[in-house]
Scaffold this motif. Structure first.
Motif: not given
Length: 558
Positions: A2-10, A14-16
């Motif tokens: 879930e934290l990764f989803k929040l970081l990706q929204k931020k 992020f994933y790149v």
């Protein structure tokens, strides 16, 4: 996660960025393994001559370092940005939640939510180290398969068994940590009781011993047991992880040669690669503890958000703040009913349907015994409670969930357990209103105790309860609102000032056309009320007008 989803929204990249880091570190780990193995076995590196191999080695170190440094800084920034937003969002959601949502939630859960936000901010360092280590482990395993597939399967199977063992044990650790967080909520409740009820605790040794031994000590003992159990499991995991490495070395030294036809070079490659990934495996194992704590913190924050009835990143506002026919005219209750429920959702108190109108300039005294319903009525009148059924009108316009914020803004409330703020949260301009403030302080007869730092706007709050309520009334008068709700305001005042309140302050407010609703038991001053409403068993027993005061009210308004 879930934290990764929040970081990706931020951060949309992020994933790149994660992919770039993975590729660079993958290349670095692969090259490092090749350098080590080829130098030991004496083989030449592909595409790189022996004369310049050291340049390639240093170049890879520099590239890997720069990328890792960039990504670590990037992770720190977006994680702390996220933590900053989550921290403020806790209070932002609270201020837009209903009063009943807040009271149902409890102050202790707010405090533990803040601790959970702090936990998330430790994530970047652990994640970057664990991510880099995981890349090295993957590259190492791939290299083993390239060297000898069947032998690699034996080593890889050992790693899978180890990982499965970790997952099972980690799930049990997560449950223990979750229980510890529940106990932390309860502990905060007990601490609040201890600090706020300190006078009552000092008045009873039995109560003092019970809260200390049966609640505080018992709670901390249970948390200690859960924490020791979790930490011990982590330590056992670490030990098994370390000794599993020795076990795999044993497999390479003894099992592989006994079961498979492998050369000494292959065995050397296996040993070098295994030694290469043992350190990273240990780092991944160490990071599991932090990741589990982070996961628990996220679960708790999600639970906190759901308890408030709001979603992450939902746009919050005060609702419709347009005026209701501008100047205050009246508040009207139409068949307003409210109920309290126990844990089984059974009704334990019911405020029966109320029909009444409070008009501009009235002075209304609310009276009744304990449990009569007057406090519930005040909570409904102030807009902190919403009716279970029925409607409330301001200036004959219905109050809905969308405009309760505006409705509450029209009222100035001083509750019986009113909290006095030290800071100038009303944002009063004390410089331009210095004379007004001085006049009000004199009227409230607190010149000798009222202290203010004019630069910061802070006031002295270490006053008696009666003095605190006088300061609160000064604030209410400076807010210049039309309706004053005063819940047992005179209860803590001395006899002289109590008389002053009923005989001077309330008439002065009426003279200015203000509306006063006061909860009181001071029947000696009921003659100062324009209207007396008596509650009994959740119902309005009587609603009596004092015709003389009512006539004065009409005079003041006209």
């Amino acid at each position: 996660m879930e934290l990764f989803k929040l970081l990706q929204k931020k951060s949309k990249l992020f994933y790149v960025n994660l992919g770039v880091l993975g590729i660079i570190n993958g290349l670095w780990a692969s090259a490092l393994l090749l350098f080590i193995n080829n130098k030991i076995t004496g083989e030449e590196l592909p595409y790189v001559s022996e004369q310049y191999d050291w340049i390639a080695y240093i170049s890879l170190i520099v590239i890997s370092f720069v990328v890792a440094r960039y990504f670590q800084g990037y992770m720190i920034k977006i994680t702390y940005d996220l933590g900053h937003e989550l921290n403020l969002s806790v209070f932002n959601k609270l201020r837009f939640s209903t009063y009943t949502e807040f009271t149902d939630l409890g102050e202790e859960k707010v405090r533990t939510a803040m601790e959970d936000v702090s936990t998330l901010q430790t994530f970047p360092h652990d994640f970057v180290a664990a991510f880099n280590a995981a890349i090295m482990v993957i590259i190492g395993v791939v290299y083993l398969f390239m060297a000898h597939a069947i032998g690699a399967i034996m080593i890889f199977s050992s790693l899978i068994i180890l990982a499965t063992f970790y997952v099972i044990r980690n799930n049990n650790i997560e449950k223990d940590l979750d229980k510890a967080r529940d106990l932390a909520d309860v502990y905060q409740e007990n601490v609040n009781d201890f600090l706020r009820g300190f006078r009552e605790i000092k008045m009873s040794t039995k109560r003092s011993d019970t809260i200390f031994y049966n609640y505080l000590t018992k709670n901390r003992d249970n948390v200690k047991k859960l924490t020791i159990r979790a930490v011990t499991k982590y330590l056992i995991n670490d030990l098994i992880g370390s000794y599993a490495g020795y076990l795999m070395i044993g497999i390479i030294l003894f099992a592989l040669p006994a079961t498979l036809p492998i050369t000494e070079d292959v065995k050397a490659n296996f040993l070098i690669t295994l030694l290469f990934i043992l350190g990273p495996i240990s780092e991944v194992i160490d990071a599991i503890e932090e990741f589990t704590t982070t996961k628990v913190a996220l679960k708790r924050l999600d639970k906190f958000n759901k308890a408030l009835g709001v979603k992450q990143n939902e746009e919050l506002n005060h609702g419709d703040m347009t005026s209701f026919n501008s100047e205050f005219e009246s508040i009207r209750f139409e068949n307003v009913m409210f109920e309290y429920y126990d844990e089984k959702y059974e009704v334990i108190f019911k405020l029966k349907p109320i029909n009444l109108t409070i008009k501009k300039g009235e002075s209304v005294f609310i009276t009744g015994g304990n449990g009569s319903g007057k406090s519930t009525f005040i909570m409904l009148l102030s807009g902190l409670y919403t009716p279970k059924s029925g409607k409330i009108y301001l200036n004959e316009q219905e109050i809905t969930n969308d405009n309760y914020g505006y409705y509450r803004n029209q009222l100035s409330c001083i509750f019986t357990d009113n909290y006095l703020f030290e800071e100038n949260y009303n944002n009063f301009d004390y410089i331009s209103r210095e004379e007004e403030l001085e006049e009000l302080v004199n009227k409230m007869q607190i010149e000798s105790v009222f202290e203010m730092d004019k630069e910061s706007g802070k006031i002295k709050v270490k006053l008696s309860k009666g003095q605190q309520k006088r300061v609160a009334l000064i604030y209410s008068l400076m807010e210049e609102k039309e309706v004053f709700i005063l819940d047992e305001w005179a209860a803590e005042q001395d006899p002289q000032f109590r008389a002053y309140f009923y005989n001077i302050i309330i008439p002065n407010l009426k003279e200015k056309g203000k509306t006063v609703v006061a909860v009181t038991h001071d029947d000696a001053y009921f003659n100062r009320a324009g209207r007396i409403i008596k509650f009994n068993f959740g119902n309005i027993e009587s609603d009596t007008k004092n015709m003389k005061v009512a006539a004065d009210t009409e005079f003041y308004i006209n």
